[in-house]
Scaffold this motif. Structure first.
Motif, short mmCIF file in Angstrom:
data_model
loop_
_atom_site.label_atom_id
_atom_site.label_comp_id
_atom_site.label_asym_id
_atom_site.label_seq_id
_atom_site.Cartn_x
_atom_site.Cartn_y
_atom_site.Cartn_z
N LEU A 10 0.62 -0.79 -0.28
CA LEU A 10 -0.13 -0.28 -0.19
C LEU A 10 0.99 0.60 0.10
N ALA A 11 1.85 1.33 1.21
CA ALA A 11 2.39 2.27 0.98
C ALA A 11 3.50 2.26 0.12
N LYS A 12 3.92 1.57 -1.07
CA LYS A 12 4.53 1.74 -1.85
C LYS A 12 3.20 1.70 -3.20
N SER A 13 2.17 1.83 -3.55
CA SER A 13 1.24 2.72 -4.32
C SER A 13 1.19 4.03 -3.99
N GLY A 14 1.41 4.67 -3.08
CA GLY A 14 1.20 6.09 -2.76
C GLY A 14 0.04 6.50 -2.52
N VAL A 15 -0.79 5.64 -3.16
CA VAL A 15 -2.57 6.13 -2.54
C VAL A 15 -2.81 6.77 -1.10
N VAL A 16 -2.11 6.01 -0.44
CA VAL A 16 -2.65 6.80 1.26
C VAL A 16 -1.37 6.79 2.00
N PRO A 17 -0.88 8.27 2.54
CA PRO A 17 0.21 7.59 3.78
C PRO A 17 -0.22 7.20 5.46
N ILE A 18 0.79 5.59 5.64
CA ILE A 18 0.79 5.60 6.65
C ILE A 18 1.89 6.02 8.13
#
Lengths: 178, 166
Positions: free
Chosen positions: A85-93
């Motif tokens: 998910l982080a690699k996709s850059g959709v939403v910051p975690i």
């Protein structure tokens, strides 16, 4: 005949009730914080103790706030999902490292991957209590105004991510843009 | 079997008798210390904990649970008491974060009416059914009149039972 039908009807109702009861997961306690502003906090960062992370750092964008610990086994499983998910850059975690040791947590991030923008270090677990956390991992979806919109109890599975979290994140991002 | 009924009933009621419970050799859980020297505050602390549920081991109160979260929540209760918060404030704080689930006594609301009143409704239905059944039986005729000659036969049988006359 009627008697048998009545008995059978009652039995069927009982079975249906029991089936519904079995389907419930008693460990899943719905959070009363959903729809409420995320609680205030101010904590030292995990990697840089001299810096602080607070609630206002989450504002202005949709974020995931993930509670984890190096002693938490299922956090390891979740890490693959979070990494992707982080690699996709959709939403910051953003991370809340819960009741951990600094060195253990940092080593863990080195070994299993670091999907976090930044981690807060909640050694005493007080901020977690303020957020209504009762087990790790837990993940909150916080909208741009700082309102908690969803809480994932337990690890984020690919199913939960694709069916619930990502659609919600996209909707909230849409809302924030308007 | 009928004679066993009172015994069975007694067995069912056994767990409700406190004396029986007290005598059972269950290991006494270690009572967490409050750190309050004032006995009144100490009692208040323990009374609060007994009515709050541990979220991790869900059938234990905060008083009994050894879970890490329970320890932290005990600390929270203690700290808030030291800050002069009332019982109501403390309970409200926890309910706002964990929901009514933390309460061992769920509040009376629409969604808990069945929980609170269900047992009484069940009892009421039971009484109504019982009364109806008993009345029906009382009113029912004793059956058909005995066929002819039955009385004579009965007298004979009774006489035979008494054995040969001496």
């Amino acid at each position: 005949m009627v008697r048998y039908l009545v008995s059978f009807g009652l039995f069927a109702i009982l079975v249906a009730l029991l089936a519904v009861g079995l389907g419930h997961d008693p460990r899943r306690i719905p959070s009363p914080l959903i729809g409420k502003p995320a609680p205030q906090f101010s904590l030292p960062e995990l990697a840089h103790p001299e810096r602080t992370l607070s609630r206002k750092d989450l504002l202005g964008k949709v974020t995931l706030f993930n509670v984890w610990a190096s002693w938490c086994v299922s956090c390891r499983d979740e890490m693959r999902v979070l990494d992707a998910l982080a690699k996709s850059g959709v939403v910051p975690i953003y991370g809340l490292n819960y009741k951990d040791h600094r060195t253990a947590a940092l080593e863990w991030l080195k070994a299993f991957g670091n999907p976090y923008v930044v981690n807060a270090f909640d050694q005493a677990g007080r901020v977690a209590i303020n957020w209504g956390v009762y087990g790790v991992p837990e993940t909150f979806v916080v909208d741009a105004k700082g309102i908690i919109r969803y809480k994932q109890i337990g690890p984020i599975t690919p199913y939960a991510l694709n069916r619930k979290i990502l659609p919600l994140v996209r909707r909230l991002q849409e809302e924030a843009r308007r | 079997m009928r004679r066993l009924y009172p015994l069975l009933l007694l067995l069912l009621l056994m767990p409700a008798v406190p004396a029986v419970r007290a005598a059972s050799p269950a290991a006494a859980p270690t009572v967490p210390t409050s750190g309050f020297t004032n006995p009144r505050e100490d009692a208040r602390y323990h009374a609060l904990l007994k009515n709050l549920r541990c979220l991790v081991c869900q059938n234990e109160s905060l008083q009994d649970s050894q879970a890490g979260l329970a320890k932290d929540l005990r600390r929270e209760v203690r700290d808030q008491m030291r800050q002069g918060k009332s019982n109501r404030d403390i309970v409200r704080y926890l309910v706002a974060r964990y929901g009514d689930f933390v309460l061992y006594r769920p509040p009376l609301m629409h969604s808990t009416y069945l929980l609170w009143f269900g047992p009484f409704i069940g009892l009421l239905i039971g009484i109504v059914v019982l009364v109806a059944l008993v009345r029906k039986r009382a009113r029912a005729p004793d059956g058909e009149p005995p066929p002819d000659g039955a009385r004579k036969r009965l007298v004979e049988l009774l006489r035979d039972r008494e054995g040969p006359k001496t």
